[in-house]
Design a protein around this motif. Structure first.
Motif, PDB file in Angstrom:
ATOM      1  N   ASN A  71     -29.552   5.093  33.382  1.00  0.00           N
ATOM      2  CA  ASN A  71     -30.156   6.422  33.291  1.00  0.00           C
ATOM      3  C   ASN A  71     -31.143   6.515  32.123  1.00  0.00           C
ATOM      4  O   ASN A  71     -31.666   7.584  31.843  1.00  0.00           O
ATOM      5  N   LEU A  72     -31.408   5.397  31.452  1.00  0.00           N
ATOM      6  CA  LEU A  72     -32.313   5.383  30.303  1.00  0.00           C
ATOM      7  C   LEU A  72     -33.626   4.699  30.666  1.00  0.00           C
ATOM      8  O   LEU A  72     -33.622   3.610  31.237  1.00  0.00           O
ATOM      9  N   LYS A  73     -34.726   5.337  30.313  1.00  0.00           N
ATOM     10  CA  LYS A  73     -36.052   4.743  30.532  1.00  0.00           C
ATOM     11  C   LYS A  73     -36.945   5.071  29.338  1.00  0.00           C
ATOM     12  O   LYS A  73     -36.782   6.112  28.693  1.00  0.00           O
ATOM     13  N   PRO A  74     -37.909   4.178  29.035  1.00  0.00           N
ATOM     14  CA  PRO A  74     -38.797   4.447  27.895  1.00  0.00           C
ATOM     15  C   PRO A  74     -39.763   5.591  28.181  1.00  0.00           C
ATOM     16  O   PRO A  74     -40.314   5.698  29.279  1.00  0.00           O
ATOM     17  N   ALA A  75     -39.952   6.446  27.177  1.00  0.00           N
ATOM     18  CA  ALA A  75     -40.890   7.567  27.292  1.00  0.00           C
ATOM     19  C   ALA A  75     -41.657   7.693  25.980  1.00  0.00           C
ATOM     20  O   ALA A  75     -41.090   7.484  24.898  1.00  0.00           O
ATOM     21  N   CYS A  76     -42.941   8.028  26.075  1.00  0.00           N
ATOM     22  CA  CYS A  76     -43.744   8.209  24.862  1.00  0.00           C
ATOM     23  C   CYS A  76     -43.335   9.519  24.184  1.00  0.00           C
ATOM     24  O   CYS A  76     -42.686  10.383  24.781  1.00  0.00           O
ATOM     25  N   THR A  77     -43.732   9.661  22.939  1.00  0.00           N
ATOM     26  CA  THR A  77     -43.329  10.825  22.143  1.00  0.00           C
ATOM     27  C   THR A  77     -43.759  12.132  22.795  1.00  0.00           C
ATOM     28  O   THR A  77     -42.983  13.082  22.882  1.00  0.00           O
ATOM     29  N   LYS A  78     -45.021  12.176  23.266  1.00  0.00           N
ATOM     30  CA  LYS A  78     -45.543  13.398  23.869  1.00  0.00           C
ATOM     31  C   LYS A  78     -44.746  13.795  25.109  1.00  0.00           C
ATOM     32  O   LYS A  78     -44.309  14.946  25.251  1.00  0.00           O
ATOM     33  N   CYS A  79     -44.546  12.846  26.014  1.00  0.00           N
ATOM     34  CA  CYS A  79     -43.833  13.158  27.255  1.00  0.00           C
ATOM     35  C   CYS A  79     -42.371  13.495  26.988  1.00  0.00           C
ATOM     36  O   CYS A  79     -41.800  14.388  27.617  1.00  0.00           O
ATOM     37  N   HIS A  80     -41.768  12.765  26.047  1.00  0.00           N
ATOM     38  CA  HIS A  80     -40.362  13.012  25.726  1.00  0.00           C
ATOM     39  C   HIS A  80     -40.178  14.422  25.181  1.00  0.00           C
ATOM     40  O   HIS A  80     -39.228  15.126  25.558  1.00  0.00           O
ATOM     41  N   ARG A  81     -41.111  14.858  24.326  1.00  0.00           N
ATOM     42  CA  ARG A  81     -41.014  16.199  23.761  1.00  0.00           C
ATOM     43  C   ARG A  81     -41.192  17.260  24.843  1.00  0.00           C
ATOM     44  O   ARG A  81     -40.454  18.246  24.897  1.00  0.00           O
ATOM     45  N   THR A  82     -42.170  17.041  25.725  1.00  0.00           N
ATOM     46  CA  THR A  82     -42.414  18.005  26.807  1.00  0.00           C
ATOM     47  C   THR A  82     -41.194  18.121  27.715  1.00  0.00           C
ATOM     48  O   THR A  82     -40.761  19.222  28.078  1.00  0.00           O
ATOM     49  N   LYS A  83     -40.628  16.984  28.083  1.00  0.00           N
ATOM     50  CA  LYS A  83     -39.462  16.985  28.971  1.00  0.00           C
ATOM     51  C   LYS A  83     -38.247  17.603  28.276  1.00  0.00           C
ATOM     52  O   LYS A  83     -37.508  18.387  28.863  1.00  0.00           O
ATOM     53  N   SER A  84     -38.065  17.278  27.004  1.00  0.00           N
ATOM     54  CA  SER A  84     -36.913  17.813  26.271  1.00  0.00           C
ATOM     55  C   SER A  84     -36.988  19.326  26.150  1.00  0.00           C
ATOM     56  O   SER A  84     -35.979  20.019  26.267  1.00  0.00           O
ATOM     57  N   ASN A  85     -38.210  19.846  25.916  1.00  0.00           N
ATOM     58  CA  ASN A  85     -38.370  21.295  25.807  1.00  0.00           C
ATOM     59  C   ASN A  85     -37.967  21.998  27.091  1.00  0.00           C
ATOM     60  O   ASN A  85     -37.342  23.061  27.075  1.00  0.00           O
ATOM     61  N   SER A  86     -38.317  21.394  28.237  1.00  0.00           N
ATOM     62  CA  SER A  86     -37.967  22.018  29.513  1.00  0.00           C
ATOM     63  C   SER A  86     -36.475  21.901  29.806  1.00  0.00           C
ATOM     64  O   SER A  86     -35.905  22.719  30.518  1.00  0.00           O
ATOM     65  N   GLU A  87     -35.832  20.879  29.243  1.00  0.00           N
ATOM     66  CA  GLU A  87     -34.403  20.667  29.492  1.00  0.00           C
ATOM     67  C   GLU A  87     -33.517  21.555  28.637  1.00  0.00           C
ATOM     68  O   GLU A  87     -32.334  21.746  28.940  1.00  0.00           O
ATOM     69  N   GLN A  88     -34.073  22.101  27.550  1.00  0.00           N
ATOM     70  CA  GLN A  88     -33.248  22.923  26.675  1.00  0.00           C
ATOM     71  C   GLN A  88     -32.659  24.114  27.409  1.00  0.00           C
ATOM     72  O   GLN A  88     -31.567  24.575  27.104  1.00  0.00           O
ATOM     73  N   ALA A  89     -33.404  24.597  28.404  1.00  0.00           N
ATOM     74  CA  ALA A  89     -32.907  25.743  29.165  1.00  0.00           C
ATOM     75  C   ALA A  89     -31.633  25.411  29.926  1.00  0.00           C
ATOM     76  O   ALA A  89     -30.853  26.295  30.242  1.00  0.00           O
ATOM     77  N   LEU A  90     -31.412  24.120  30.209  1.00  0.00           N
ATOM     78  CA  LEU A  90     -30.221  23.727  30.957  1.00  0.00           C
ATOM     79  C   LEU A  90     -28.943  23.990  30.166  1.00  0.00           C
ATOM     80  O   LEU A  90     -27.865  24.131  30.737  1.00  0.00           O
ATOM     81  N   ALA A  91     -29.062  24.027  28.843  1.00  0.00           N
ATOM     82  CA  ALA A  91     -27.880  24.213  28.009  1.00  0.00           C
ATOM     83  C   ALA A  91     -27.581  25.689  27.771  1.00  0.00           C
ATOM     84  O   ALA A  91     -26.579  26.028  27.171  1.00  0.00           O
ATOM     85  N   LYS A  92     -28.459  26.598  28.219  1.00  0.00           N
ATOM     86  CA  LYS A  92     -28.254  28.018  28.011  1.00  0.00           C
ATOM     87  C   LYS A  92     -27.531  28.613  29.216  1.00  0.00           C
ATOM     88  O   LYS A  92     -27.604  28.096  30.314  1.00  0.00           O
TER      89      LYS A  92
END
Length: 543
Positions: free
Chosen positions: A328-349
């Motif tokens: 389930n792990l794949k390499p991601a650049c800093t920009k894409c990782h940040r964008t994806k992480s920001n959208s995933e934060q809503a999953l924890a709410k």
């Protein structure tokens, strides 16, 4: 990635994948008369098949030439892509398609793509006239004065007993001497569209890079069960539950991904101690799972290991069981990782609604005539946007200098490149340059390239963002892109970007883009020899 600049005088064109054969044209043409037996009809008579293709080309029956696809990898100077960019290879939307725009605070508004194009390129008429001045009280005369500043002069319109009469005089002058100024709205160029994370299907936003007018194209109309309608070219990519598909490949019963809402996931927050442990374990896998130079799985750009991080494809908050699964792990650049992480934060709410993309079945698919079409180019990592509430793909994928350091490879014309222009516009010709002229061109370009790239490197080393530092790089820098087209759109491109004595309509392309077009044509001629021969025999005019 930095190094000594390299200089090339040629371009690269490679066929990445295709589904293109002469039989595709024959099936499409014969299905209206032979139905399901059209496949058998194809192999009956080779000469008859050749004659049918020639007939379709000669009488300009274009749609049978659209049921195929070719994707080319192209490496060429940036200035070539600026011309290539004008040929939208078929991925286009009707002008009345409504694009969903999202502000930084999440406010939604919609504009048609034709309106976006007009505002982006041509500006709007200002609400204030150039003519200044107005009405004022003349204390000495005890009357109202009317005057207007127009064309750098003050025009006195007399004294009036009432303010209303003076205002009417000013209004009449402005009506008789209109002077509206036209300006481009910078705010439109800062607009962001609604896009979707293609892994979590969560809503996000992406900046518009460009709005293009793509020419008159044949359209297809797709309607869904929820009442959404998309009018686009048959090659335009739309998101389905099974990935990206061409609009022309979809049939009634297939599903499109459309904008929707869903209850916010109610999973409890991952405990901080467990999250730290998952983070430590993930970091321990970096050296083993990320190569020294590797590819970001989100934007497909290449980076050094130091610029990559391991990303959970399925978010930890979505499925805790996959948190320690290295598959389930794949390499991601800093920009894409940040964008994806920001959208995933809503999953924890917990509680409330979230915006997501969800399936919507197609209830009708039919041809919808021809008209002017448009398209958008948007920033990554999810190159998509909403058109009439349906998730569609942005169609221009060129190497991005925002996400990776650009390599020092530059274009210098070869000795066979004609350098001298003679004659008047519309009648000029290019002739070979002298050895001295080639020497001047080569030395001037190489010196300029070295200086520009050194300035680019200096800014990067000082910590300046790539998207800022790249501004000093010249258009002679080599870049790469993927271009997808069908035979019909390729013929339109070739008719304008190649010079051929057999062409019914003469064309005078710049040599560098002609080099790209010649290589694309050579590849296509091998894939579809009958279609190519008919194209040439009928004056190299697209049907």
């Amino acid at each position: 990635m930095s190094g000594e600049p390299r200089f090339l005088s040629d371009v690269t064109v490679e066929l990445v994948r295709h589904s293109a054969k002469d039989t595709d044209v024959l099936w499409a043409a014969r299905v209206s008369t032979a139905g399901e037996q059209s496949i058998e009809e194809v192999n009956k008579d080779a000469e008859k098949s050749k004659g049918l293709i020639n007939y379709l080309m000669r009488d300009r029956h274009g749609s049978p030439f659209e049921h195929n696809s070719m994707t080319f990898f192209i490496n060429a100077p940036i200035f070539v892509f600026r011309e290539f960019h004008r040929h939208r290879v078929g991925w286009c939307l009707a002008g009345d398609s409504e694009i969903t725009l999202v502000s930084e605070k999440g406010h939604i508004r919609r504009r048609t793509i034709a309106e976006l194009y007009r505002l982006w390129h041509h500006g709007v008429e200002d609400v204030l006239p150039r003519a200044g001045g107005g009405v004022s009280w003349h204390k000495g005369a005890q009357k109202w004065t009317a005057q207007v500043r127009h064309s750098k002069r003050i025009h006195y319109l007399g004294l009036h007993d009432t303010k209303e009469a003076a205002a009417q005089a000013v209004a009449a002058f402005r009506e008789a001497n209109p002077s509206k100024r036209v300006r481009k709205l910078d705010s439109v160029r800062r607009n962001h569209v609604r896009c979707f994370d293609e892994v979590t299907l969560m809503a996000s936003r992406a900046r518009i890079v460009d709005v293009m007018e793509s020419g008159v194209k044949q359209l297809i109309r797709l309607s869904t069960a929820s009442g959404r309608t998309l009018r686009c070219s048959v090659d335009h990519a739309v998101l389905t539950p099974h990935g990206w598909r061409k609009a022309g490949e979809l049939v009634v019963g297939d599903e499109l991904m459309v904008a929707g809402t869903a209850p916010r996931p109610s999973e409890a927050l991952v405990p901080p101690s467990l999250r730290r442990g998952i983070g430590v374990w993930t970091s321990m896998q970096r050296l083993r799972l990320i190569k020294q130079v590797d590819t970001c799985y989100l934007c497909s750009e290449t980076f050094d290991r130091d610029e990559l991080t391991l990303d959970h494809v399925v978010p930890v908050a979505s499925d805790l069981l996959k948190a320690l699964d290295e598959r389930n792990l794949k390499p991601a650049c800093t920009k894409c990782h940040r964008t994806k992480s920001n959208s995933e934060q809503a999953l924890a709410k917990r509680g409330g609604k979230i915006s997501i993309a969800k399936p919507d079945p197609i209830v009708s698919a039919e041809d919808d005539g021809e008209e002017m079409t448009y398209d958008l180019s948007v920033e990554g990592p999810w190159h998509n946007f909403l058109a009439n509430g349906i998730v569609v793909h942005n169609s221009y994928n060129e190497e991005s200098g925002r996400y990776r350091e650009l390599s020092p490879v530059f274009y210098v014309p070869g000795h066979e490149r004609k350098l001298v222009q003679e004659g008047k516009p519309g009648r000029y010709v290019f002739v070979p340059g002298s050895d001295e002229q080639h020497k001047v061109v080569t030395e001037a370009m190489e010196s300029s390239y070295r200086q520009a790239y050194a300035a680019y490197q200096e800014m990067l080393e000082a910590g300046v963002a790539r998207e800022v530092a790249r501004a000093v790089l010249p258009v002679g820098l080599f870049s790469t892109m993927y271009a997808t087209c069908n035979a019909r759109s390729l013929m339109h491109f070739l008719s304008l970007r190649t010079k051929d004595e057999r062409a019914r309509v003469p064309s005078f392309p710049q040599r560098e883009i002609e080099m790209v077009a010649e290589r694309m044509e050579a590849i296509w001629a091998e894939l579809m020899p009958l279609t190519h021969a008919a194209f040439v025999a009928n004056g190299r005019v697209a049907p």
